[in-house]
Design an enzyme around this catalytic site. Structure first.
Site, PDB file in Angstrom:
ATOM      1  CE  LYS A  64       3.367  -7.679  12.661  1.00  0.00           C
ATOM      2  NZ  LYS A  64       3.358  -7.800  11.001  1.00  0.00           N
ATOM      3  CB  THR A  65      -3.694 -10.668  12.321  1.00  0.00           C
ATOM      4  OG1 THR A  65      -2.780  -9.548  12.953  1.00  0.00           O
ATOM      5  CG2 THR A  65      -4.560 -10.417  12.474  1.00  0.00           C
ATOM      6  CG  ASP A 109      -1.609  -6.250  15.230  1.00  0.00           C
ATOM      7  OD1 ASP A 109      -0.595  -6.332  15.251  1.00  0.00           O
ATOM      8  OD2 ASP A 109      -2.449  -5.370  14.352  1.00  0.00           O
ATOM      9  CB  THR A 158       5.539  -3.084  13.083  1.00  0.00           C
ATOM     10  OG1 THR A 158       5.168  -1.353  13.577  1.00  0.00           O
ATOM     11  CG2 THR A 158       4.523  -3.802  11.604  1.00  0.00           C
ATOM     12  NE  ARG A 217      -2.886  -7.000   5.357  1.00  0.00           N
ATOM     13  CZ  ARG A 217      -2.460  -6.130   6.396  1.00  0.00           C
ATOM     14  NH1 ARG A 217      -1.448  -5.488   6.842  1.00  0.00           N
ATOM     15  NH2 ARG A 217      -3.197  -6.925   8.099  1.00  0.00           N
TER      16      ARG A 217
END
Ligand code: ADP
Length: 334
Positions: A64-65, A109, A158, A217
């Site tokens: 997302k980032t 975020d 999230t 990640r």
């Protein structure tokens, strides 16, 4: 911290920034999201106006980032980054908003954790590119409308379900990020190996991808752990055998479960007969915070088909029993 947590560990961020895809074309996987976003960005560019506000929704570690930064890069605009918890006071948000330059991207975020007054300020900013600044206190207070530069808000969450209706409604486009298929994770791993100068063999990539819980990640993190092992105990190259041996050291099993996941399943099956049992009780049994069990272990256990959330509590599936080497009772869900 845990090797298999989808959340970035402190100190890991520098590594991450070198591995972050910079442009949409470099962003692996998520074909639907990529296509949708491409249209949103290109449409806006043709019209010469900032695109609609974008909400990125999905579990941690899926990009997302990275996507927020890509949106700014594709638009050729600067980006300003903050988070919901950092915007506790509306004044902080007002200061940020009034400093935006034309067409800038503002990334928030964990936007579901934004404080109420800041959220309300955001409504007007998103809709009319305006903030109301309150001057003074008490009955004499007045609010002065202030114009701000047209901008694009990119929010990440999230928990899309915990966003308030009015906030959700102000996003023109919501991208739902899904866990990555193993083939896509292999591509992520190959790209990272090239950047980091790791000799990653195809069977090594497949082995790591299969244990990465659908999360880039985690794939990148496991790759770094396997590289250490390959350099210290082997000749530096990463093939299937090396990956297997390394991940055994780190307690990551073939399905990508770590010690805590297995402890949760073990407690569920052995102490509670397979459930149903409440998540808080389960968390106490494994000595963890309820939120850790709920937000880190469960999403993957559910996705892997080993745990079911029912109105009466958590239940182990037949697959969970067999993964622990036990025979499932006949009433265990399939
Ligand atoms: P989130 O904000 O959803 O937690 P990030 O954007 O911080 O996720 O991504 C975490 C890391 O995973 C990034 O540093 C990047 O290296 C990697 N990553 C995520 N998505 C992709 C992708 N689609 N392609 C390549 N690498 C990715």
């Amino acid at each position: 911290w845990r090797d298999l947590s989808p959340v970035a560990n402190p100190g890991e961020r520098d590594d991450e920034s070198s591995l972050r895809p910079r442009r949409l074309a470099e962003f692996v996987g998520q074909p639907r999201v990529r296509e949708q976003l491409q249209l949103v960005l290109e449409g806006a560019t043709r019209r010469g106006a900032p695109p609609d506000h974008v909400l990125l929704s999905g579990p941690p570690g899926l990009g997302k980032t990275s996507l927020a930064m890509i949106i700014a890069a594709e638009l050729g605009r600067p980006i300003r980054i903050t988070s919901g918890p950092a915007l506790e006071r509306a004044g902080d948000l007002a200061a940020m908003l009034s400093n935006l330059v034309d067409g800038e991207v503002m990334f928030i975020d964990e936007i579901h954790r934004i404080a109420r007054p800041a959220e309300e300020m955001l409504y007007l900013a998103m809709e009319d590119f305006r903030v109301d600044v309150v001057v003074g206190k008490g009955p004499g207070a007045t609010s002065i409308p202030l114009e701000i530069a047209p901008f694009t808000l990119v929010g990440a969450t999230t928990r899309a379900g915990s966003l308030t209706g009015p906030l959700r409604d102000r996003f023109g486009f919501t991208a739902h990020m899904e866990f990555y298929a193993a083939e896509d994770l292999e591509l992520v791993l190959r790209r990272s190996a090239t950047i980091l100068g790791i000799d990653l063999r195809p069977d090594g990539a497949a082995e790591i991808a299969g244990r990465s819980r659908g999360t880039p990640r985690i794939a990148n993190r496991l790759l770094r752990r396997v590289r250490d092992y390959a350099e210290v105990r082997g000749d530096g190259s990463v093939d299937r055998e090396t990956a297997r041996a390394a991940l055994k050291v780190y307690d990551v099993d073939e399905l990508g479960l770590d010690r805590l996941d297995r402890a949760v399943l073990d407690a569920l099956v052995r102490s509670f007969g397979g459930g149903p049992v409440g998540v808080a009780t389960l968390a106490v049994a494994v000595g963890e915070e309820t939120t850790t069990v709920e937000e880190v272990c469960e999403p993957y256990l559910v996705r892997a088909g080993m745990l079911a959330r029912t109105p009466r509590g958590r239940v182990a599936t037949a697959l969970a029993w067999s993964h622990l080497g036990l025979t499932a009772p006949t009433d265990a869900p399939g």
